[in-house]
Motif scaffolding. Structure first.
Motif, PDB file in Angstrom:
ATOM      1  N   HIS A  93       1.050  -6.444  -2.265  1.00  0.00           N
ATOM      2  CA  HIS A  93       1.437  -5.678  -1.078  1.00  0.00           C
ATOM      3  C   HIS A  93       2.805  -6.213  -0.627  1.00  0.00           C
ATOM      4  O   HIS A  93       3.352  -7.120  -1.242  1.00  0.00           O
ATOM      5  CB  HIS A  93       0.425  -5.882   0.054  1.00  0.00           C
ATOM      6  CG  HIS A  93      -0.989  -5.542  -0.309  1.00  0.00           C
ATOM      7  ND1 HIS A  93      -1.495  -4.259  -0.244  1.00  0.00           N
ATOM      8  CD2 HIS A  93      -2.012  -6.313  -0.752  1.00  0.00           C
ATOM      9  CE1 HIS A  93      -2.768  -4.268  -0.619  1.00  0.00           C
ATOM     10  NE2 HIS A  93      -3.112  -5.502  -0.931  1.00  0.00           N
ATOM     11  N   CYS A 120       2.874  -1.751   5.135  1.00  0.00           N
ATOM     12  CA  CYS A 120       2.891  -2.269   3.783  1.00  0.00           C
ATOM     13  C   CYS A 120       4.025  -1.544   3.054  1.00  0.00           C
ATOM     14  O   CYS A 120       4.122  -0.320   3.108  1.00  0.00           O
ATOM     15  CB  CYS A 120       1.573  -2.020   3.072  1.00  0.00           C
ATOM     16  SG  CYS A 120       1.592  -2.594   1.367  1.00  0.00           S
ATOM     17  N   GLU A 143       4.950  -1.931  -0.297  1.00  0.00           N
ATOM     18  CA  GLU A 143       4.884  -1.978  -1.761  1.00  0.00           C
ATOM     19  C   GLU A 143       3.693  -1.114  -2.155  1.00  0.00           C
ATOM     20  O   GLU A 143       2.587  -1.316  -1.630  1.00  0.00           O
ATOM     21  CB  GLU A 143       4.651  -3.428  -2.205  1.00  0.00           C
ATOM     22  CG  GLU A 143       4.523  -3.627  -3.694  1.00  0.00           C
ATOM     23  CD  GLU A 143       5.882  -3.749  -4.372  1.00  0.00           C
ATOM     24  OE1 GLU A 143       6.761  -4.408  -3.813  1.00  0.00           O
ATOM     25  OE2 GLU A 143       6.039  -3.158  -5.449  1.00  0.00           O
ATOM     26  N   CYS A 180       0.449   0.105  -3.317  1.00  0.00           N
ATOM     27  CA  CYS A 180      -0.704  -0.746  -3.619  1.00  0.00           C
ATOM     28  C   CYS A 180      -1.960   0.085  -3.820  1.00  0.00           C
ATOM     29  O   CYS A 180      -3.063  -0.395  -3.645  1.00  0.00           O
ATOM     30  CB  CYS A 180      -0.904  -1.746  -2.488  1.00  0.00           C
ATOM     31  SG  CYS A 180      -1.087  -0.971  -0.879  1.00  0.00           S
ATOM     32  N   HIS A 200      -1.927   3.368   0.175  1.00  0.00           N
ATOM     33  CA  HIS A 200      -0.796   2.483   0.520  1.00  0.00           C
ATOM     34  C   HIS A 200      -0.127   2.912   1.829  1.00  0.00           C
ATOM     35  O   HIS A 200       0.181   2.091   2.689  1.00  0.00           O
ATOM     36  CB  HIS A 200       0.198   2.485  -0.641  1.00  0.00           C
ATOM     37  CG  HIS A 200       1.597   2.202  -0.249  1.00  0.00           C
ATOM     38  ND1 HIS A 200       2.000   0.961   0.172  1.00  0.00           N
ATOM     39  CD2 HIS A 200       2.685   3.005  -0.187  1.00  0.00           C
ATOM     40  CE1 HIS A 200       3.295   1.020   0.467  1.00  0.00           C
ATOM     41  NE2 HIS A 200       3.720   2.237   0.260  1.00  0.00           N
ATOM     42  N   MET A 208      -1.630   1.725   5.214  1.00  0.00           N
ATOM     43  CA  MET A 208      -1.839   0.291   5.364  1.00  0.00           C
ATOM     44  C   MET A 208      -0.828  -0.212   6.385  1.00  0.00           C
ATOM     45  O   MET A 208      -0.005  -1.088   6.116  1.00  0.00           O
ATOM     46  CB  MET A 208      -1.677  -0.408   4.011  1.00  0.00           C
ATOM     47  CG  MET A 208      -2.170  -1.831   4.042  1.00  0.00           C
ATOM     48  SD  MET A 208      -2.190  -2.530   2.395  1.00  0.00           S
ATOM     49  CE  MET A 208      -2.373  -4.255   2.809  1.00  0.00           C
TER      50      MET A 208
HETATM   51 CU1  CUA Z   1      -0.571  -2.541   0.613  1.00  0.00          CU
HETATM   52 CU2  CUA Z   1       0.970  -0.838   0.042  1.00  0.00          CU
END
Ligand code: CUA
Length: 358
Positions: A192, A227, A229, A231, A235, A238
Motif C-alpha cells: 500500500h 492509499c 498504491e 492494492c 484500492h 482505502m
Molecule cells: Cu491500499 Cu491501495
C-alpha cells in the motif's frame, strides 16, 4: 492553367486542369486549436475537482507540505519558462533561416541552449529537491519525535496503534497538534502507500518492512488521506481521516480509546452483545474486554466514536451500519467481510449494542 490566391498571399498555379492546392495550415484547419483549447479547459476543470476535500497538495498545512508545494510551483515556473524560451528560439531560428540560411550561430545554439542549458536546469532542480526537500520531509529518528504511532495497512482499511496504550483504531487516526509524530507504517498483506497530501509526502508500505513518515501540523483539523498504491479491487476505497487535535483533546481521546468496550446497559444491548459474540462477528473483529479477538477486520471496541465506516465509504449512522452488516459485498465488493445472515430482531439488537460502543 488556372491561378488561385491562397490565404497568406501566395498564389498557386494548377498544372493541366486540376484544382490548384494551397499549402495546409498549421493544425490542419481552423477547428483543431478550438478542440485543443476545449480539451485543456476540460482537463483544468477536472483537476480543479482535486482540491477542496482536505486532500489538496497545493493547500499545505505543514512545513513539509509547504516545501513540496513550493517545489511544484518552482518546477511549474521553470517548465513554462523553458517552453516559452524554446518556442521563441524556434521562431527566431525560422526567421533567421529565411533571411540568411544556416550558419555557425545555429551550431552554437544547439550546443549551448539545446544541451548545456537543460542539463544545468535539471541539475539545479535535482539539487533543490534532493538536498532540501527530501531531507526536510524525512522522518527523524524515533528519539527525536515526541509520539510514535504504528499504522498498519490492510485490504482495505488502515489500523492505528498507539504504543504504550491499548488503543487500536481504524481509518480515523488522531494526532496532537504542535507535536512531531513519527508514524511507523507497515502492512499485513500487499503493498500500500500511506499519504496525507496536505501534511507530507507519500510513503510506500511494503510487506516485511516498516517505513516511517513525520506528520506535524500547527492547525487542528481533519485531513483526508488515501492509499496511493494500487492494492486490489477496493484500492480507491482505502481512504482515511487524519484528525489533528490540540494536545489536551488528543490525550482525552486516547484515554477513551484505550479503555475496554462499554458494558451493555439495556436488554437490547445485552442481546446484541450475545449476537456479536456467538455469531460470525467475533471471529474477525476484536472487542477489547470481551472474548471477541478476531484480527481480520477492524477493532470495533469504540466503533460508535468513529464518524465513518469501511475506509470512508459510508457515514457511521445506524441505517448505513445495518446495510454494511447484511450486504457489505454489495457496498464494497471483494472486501473480507461476508454478508451476515441475521433475523430482524437480531440485527436490531446488534445495532443497539454497536451504537453504544462509544
Ligand atoms: Cu491500499 Cu491501495
Amino acid at each position: 492553367m488556372r491561378l488561385r490566391r491562397c490565404p497568406g498571399g501566395t498564389s498557386r498555379v494548377a498544372l493541366r486542369t486540376r484544382r490548384p492546392r494551397c499549402p495546409r495550415r498549421a493544425f490542419g484547419g481552423s477547428r483543431r486549436p478550438i478542440a485543443l483549447a476545449a480539451g485543456t479547459a476540460a482537463l483544468l476543470l477536472l483537476l480543479a475537482g482535486c482540491g477542496g476535500n482536505g486532500q489538496d497538495t497545493l493547500s499545505p498545512h505543514s512545513t513539509q507540505a509547504g516545501q513540496i508545494a513550493n517545489l511544484f510551483w518552482v518546477m511549474m515556473a521553470v517548465a513554462w519558462g523553458g517552453l516559452l524560451l524554446v518556442v521563441a528560439l524556434l521562431f527566431a531560428a525560422w526567421k533567421r533561416r529565411q533571411t540568411r540560411g544556416g550558419d555557425r550561430f545555429g551550431t552554437w545554439m544547439v550546443g549551448g541552449a539545446g544541451i548545456a542549458m537543460p542539463i544545468g536546469v535539471v541539475a539545479a532542480l535535482f539539487f533543490f529537491s534532493d538536498v532540501f526537500l527530501i531531507r526536510d520531509t524525512q522522518a527523524p529518528a524515533a528519539s527525536e519525535t515526541r509520539l510514535t504511532v504504528t499504522v498498519i495497512g490492510h485490504q482495505w482499511f488502515w489500523e492505528a496503534r498507539y504504543p504504550g496504550t491499548r488503543a487500536v483504531v481504524a481509518d480515523e487516526i488522531h494526532i496532537p497538534t504542535r507535536t512531531p509524530v513519527n508514524l511507523q507504517v507497515r502492512t499485513v498483506d500487499v503493498i500500500h502507500s500511506f499519504w496525507v497530501p496536505e501534511l507530507n509526502r507519500k510513503i510506500d508500505v511494503i510487506p516485511g518492512r516498516t517505513n516511517r513518515i513525520l506528520l506535524e501540523t500547527d492547525r487542528p483539523g481533519t485531513y483526508r488521506g488515501q492509499c496511493a498504491e494500487f492494492c486490489g479491487l477496493q484500492h480507491a476505497h482505502m481512504a482515511f481521516l487524519l484528525i489533528a487535535q490540540p494536545p489536551a483533546q488528543f490525550r482525552a481521546w486516547l484515554a477513551r480509546q484505550a479503555k475496554p468496550a462499554r458494558r451493555p446497559t439495556t436488554a437490547a444491548q445485552r442481546d446484541g452483545r450475545r449476537v456479536f459474540l456467538e455469531g460470525p462477528c467475533a471471529s474477525c473483529h476484536t472487542l477489547r474486554g470481551t472474548p471477541a479477538d478476531g484480527v481480520v477486520g477492524p477493532d470495533l471496541t469504540h466503533l460508535a466514536s468513529r464518524s465513518t465506516l469501511a475506509g470512508l465509504v459510508l457515514p457511521n449512522r445506524k441505517g448505513y451500519l445495518a446495510g454494511w452488516i447484511v450486504d457489505s459485498q454489495h457496498i464494497k465488493p471483494g472486501n473480507q467481510m461476508p454478508d451476515v445472515q441475521l433475523s430482524g430482531p437480531q440485527l436490531t439488537d446488534l445495532l443497539a449494542y454497536l451504537e453504544s460502543l462509544r
